[in-house]
Design an enzyme around this catalytic site. Structure first.
Site, short mmCIF file in Angstrom:
data_model
loop_
_atom_site.label_atom_id
_atom_site.label_comp_id
_atom_site.label_asym_id
_atom_site.label_seq_id
_atom_site.Cartn_x
_atom_site.Cartn_y
_atom_site.Cartn_z
CG HIS A 37 -1.81 -1.13 1.41
ND1 HIS A 37 -2.19 -1.69 2.72
CD2 HIS A 37 -1.94 -2.31 0.52
CE1 HIS A 37 -2.89 -2.54 2.60
NE2 HIS A 37 -2.59 -3.27 1.27
NE ARG A 93 -0.96 1.98 -9.39
CZ ARG A 93 -0.34 2.99 -9.87
NH1 ARG A 93 -0.74 3.92 -9.55
NH2 ARG A 93 0.81 2.74 -10.55
NE ARG A 98 -5.38 -1.71 -11.38
CZ ARG A 98 -4.32 -1.79 -10.92
NH1 ARG A 98 -3.46 -2.35 -11.69
NH2 ARG A 98 -3.92 -1.31 -9.90
CG ASP A 139 1.04 -8.63 -11.03
OD1 ASP A 139 1.63 -9.22 -10.41
OD2 ASP A 139 -0.16 -8.33 -10.61
CB CYS A 170 0.03 -0.21 -18.21
SG CYS A 170 -0.26 0.73 -16.52
#
Length: 750
Positions: free
Chosen positions: A364, A471, A507, A630, A677
């Site tokens: 975070h 986000r 997103r 990812d 991205c």
């Protein structure tokens, strides 16, 4: 055997205080202390071993052993009984030390004539500084009171070490918090900064560990505990938590604050000669030692509560810490063991950088640091212990290096680097309104990533053509309960208006893995990165997804709306999520609400499986965004949190570039817009190679747009593609050396 009474214990501490108060060099002080302890406890030997480095103990003072062994006798942590005490952090009380397992004889000390041994660690709140030992010729099992007395003396020695009592001519150890220290961590957000340390959880220094008046100290403790109880009660009454489990945690917190056994133990410590502060810290050290050895996570969490309460009580008693109103330095760089997203947001853009002992590149805090565009380095073990508020500090978020109290030569070189970066940024500013058009005439759309309203001013200043990724999870992560639909709709609408007509791609909620909502019960998954996260959570929690989709539709207010679903692994997941969005559109139509003027629904391609989805997926998706962070870790099976493996694999690896090329071809075949991205999109060389492989849209942090555009406008993508193809044909593992050689030949240093 001599039984020590409480008054005798206080007498020993009083003599120790007088010795420490004398104006003498550090070595002389230690020599006097060993003599004092041996005399008071009626032992033939007293020795002080201190850490020379993290793994080596050195005999620094002794009464009874050979004086020539001082500063000559050394041992590794875990070696012999002394090394074992340092390793386990607990006393060893041996009536026949040579018969004990692990005993090691040091011939230069002359200790062979001594039989019994009592050793205790010199440590402060879990930080190990050395070992204090007494020895006798007779077989002697030291009493509980004697063990206690030696532990108290060791704790006082640790406190005085913190205050620099053993620094000076002839000192046994160097000054703490004065020498330059370099930490090597992990880059979580790039950037460089120079400033002064601001400790998130300031280190409380106990300046009066020994007290003469137990009654006065007990009164101070009682008053401090009462103030603590009031603050905890206020914390509970002001909390708006409705979940029974969460309130139960706070109730347990209050129960500890009212624990009679905790208070009684501190009162007993005061009765034996400690000040109120030292008594609190002694019990805190014991709790921390237990915390490290308790396997049960629930008990560890409760001991953590006690640790936090001890910190609060220490700040009340000493008047130290943030509560005292001390001013933040002019250029603050925050240092903490760890920090939540809400706490980091509270600091806002006043920070120049952040250094964490723990944390992760996907935490975070890292997300917020990127949103605030401040450099962040994580995994800097010991930084919060070594630093003091106001210390000069340099943070290099490019290399993952932090210089605390840097030498002049390092600071000068660092300032030169910052100046060069600032000059480059001036050049980039001139390109703000220019397109990213290459020499071969290809124009690349450069978008920015965002997650907070605070990001949006960068849209204009950076020259970004829109927001390629907004986000939405940050609004969920920084609250202690689920935000309302109206709140989200209002926020999303402000984002759209701030974009002034530029494209914004929202997103949907990407939680799970290392992004766990404070109010969501965390499942203990063996591998969270491959577990229940992102779109999987959304599909399994339809109420939350539905609420967010409704908020996005209403935020559009009749304008265009672009929605992207994260972590899609197969076509059915995308189709299911897309159908739910279309159902909400129909529901809004029936309710008579204003509908978006246009709707585009896309997916993030973050798993290799989606690249091989049926053609229908590419036909139904209005756009696809390659989630490089990812995708790369799954492609190489290398956890991006694991420093031992993540750096082994290059983004410009031939296999990875070929895979990206295949994705681009599949998208071209169905005329589906595709973008890249992630962090790698913001690195000029990587961005250039992505463009050469056919990607025409890149989304990155705002600060990267200038450098990327600067390079793209100077290259011919056809030539870059030739170099990549040649490297592939030659069997190269990565194209990076060949591409760098080309840029160097053209005179473009990157």
């Amino acid at each position: 055997m001599v039984e020590k009474t409480d008054s005798e214990s206080r007498k020993l501490l009083g003599r120790l205080r007088d010795t420490l108060a004398e104006d003498s060099a550090g070595q002389e002080r230690l020599d006097r202390i060993t003599h004092l302890i041996a005399d008071s406890m009626q032992t033939e030997v007293c020795s002080i071993y201190l850490f020379r480095d993290q793994g080596t103990l050195e005999l620094c003072a002794t009464e009874g052993l050979n004086a020539e062994a001082v500063h000559q006798t050394r041992m590794r942590i875990g070696e012999g009984l002394v090394g074992r005490i340092a390793k386990i952090g607990r006393p060893i009380n041996a009536a026949n030390a040579p018969a004990e397992r692990g005993f090691r004889y040091m011939p230069e000390t002359g200790e062979e004539i001594y039989t019994s041994l009592l050793g205790v660690p010199i440590q402060r709140l879990g930080e190990k500084l050395g070992v204090l030992v007494v020895q006798s010729k007779d077989e002697r099992h030291y009493s509980e009171d004697e063990v206690y007395a030696l532990e108290v003396v060791a704790m006082v020695l640790a406190e005085m070490t913190e205050l620099g009592a053993f620094v000076g001519e002839g000192a046994a150890m160097g000054a703490r918090h004065q020498h330059p220290v370099m930490f090597r961590g992990t880059v979580a957000q790039e950037g460089t900064a120079e400033g002064q340390v601001w400790l998130h959880d300031p280190r409380v220094v106990v300046t009066n560990p020994i007290a003469e008046d137990p009654e006065s100290e007990t009164r101070r403790l009682t008053e401090g505990v009462e103030a603590l109880r009031v603050s905890v009660n206020q914390l509970l009454s002001n909390s708006d938590l409705t979940d029974a489990e969460e309130r139960g945690v706070l109730e347990a917190y209050r129960m500890f604050a009212n624990s009679r056994s905790w208070i009684r133990k501190m009162e007993e410590d005061i009765g034996r000669g400690l000040s109120a502060e030292a008594a609190v810290e002694k019990q805190q050290s014991l709790a921390r030692a237990r915390m490290q050895s308790v396997p049960d996570p629930y008990l560890r969490e409760r001991l953590h509560d006690l640790d936090d309460l001890s910190n609060r009580l220490l700040r009340i008693l000493t008047g130290q810490g943030r509560e005292t109103g001390s001013e933040m330095p002019r250029n603050p760089i925050l240092i903490a063991r760890n920090i939540g997203p809400g706490e980091l947001l509270d600091y806002g853009r006043s920070l120049r950088g952040v250094v964490l002992e723990q944390g992760s590149v996907g935490s975070h805090a890292a997300i917020v640091a990127r949103a605030l565009a401040i450099p962040l380095v994580v995994h800097c073990e010991g930084a919060a212990t070594e630093a003091l508020t106001g210390d000069p500090i340099l943070i290099d978020g490019e290399q993952g290096v932090v210089h605390l109290r840097p030498e002049d030569s390092i600071a000068a070189a660092f300032r030169d680097k910052i100046a060069m970066q600032a000059k480059a940024q001036e050049r980039y500013a001139d390109l703000r309104d220019q397109p990213a058009t290459t020499l071969c005439g290809t124009t690349i759309a450069l978008m920015m990533n965002a997650g907070l309203m605070a990001d949006l001013p960068s849209l204009q200043g950076s020259g970004a053509e829109g927001v390629g990724l907004f986000r939405t999870e940050l609004q969920f992560l920084t609250r202690n309960k689920v935000p309302r639909r109206g709140e989200l709709a209002a926020l999303y609408q402000r984002v759209i208006k701030a974009a002034s007509g530029r494209r914004v791609i929202f997103r949907t909620l990407d939680i799970g893995s290392d992004k766990v909502l404070p109010y969501m019960k965390r499942d203990d998954e063996p591998n969270p990165a491959l577990g229940w996260r992102a779109i999987r959570v959304g599909l399994d929690k339809p109420g939350v997804m539905r609420m967010q989709l409704q908020a996005l539709i209403r935020a559009a207010d009749g304008g265009p709306l672009n929605v992207m679903f994260p972590f899609v692994a197969q076509f059915e997941e995308f189709r299911d999520a897309r159908d739910r969005l279309l159902q909400e559109i129909e529901r809004e139509r029936r309710l008579g609400h204003v509908l978006p003027s246009s709707l585009e629904i896309g997916a993030m391609l973050e798993t290799p499986s989606l690249a091989f989805a049926p053609r229908q997926f590419f036909e139904e998706a209005d756009f696809i965004s390659i989630g490089g962070n990812d995708l790369k870790q799954f492609f190489f099976a290398a956890d991006r949190e694991n420093e031992r493996v993540r750096k082994r694999y290059d983004t410009l690896n031939v296999s990875f570039l070929t895979f990206l090329e295949q994705i681009v071809r599949r998208c071209d075949a169905t005329k589906t817009p595709v973008s890249f991205c992630g962090e790698d999109a913001g690195r000029p060389i990587e961005a250039m190679c992505f463009a050469a492989m056919g990607l025409r849209t890149l989304s990155m942090r705002p600060a990267s747009i200038g450098p990327v555009k600067h390079l793209l406008r100077r290259v011919d993508l056809g030539k870059v593609r030739e170099i990549i193809d040649e490297a592939r044909a030659e069997g190269a593992q990565t194209v990076r050396p060949a591409v760098r050689a080309y840029l160097a030949a053209e005179g473009w240093a990157i």
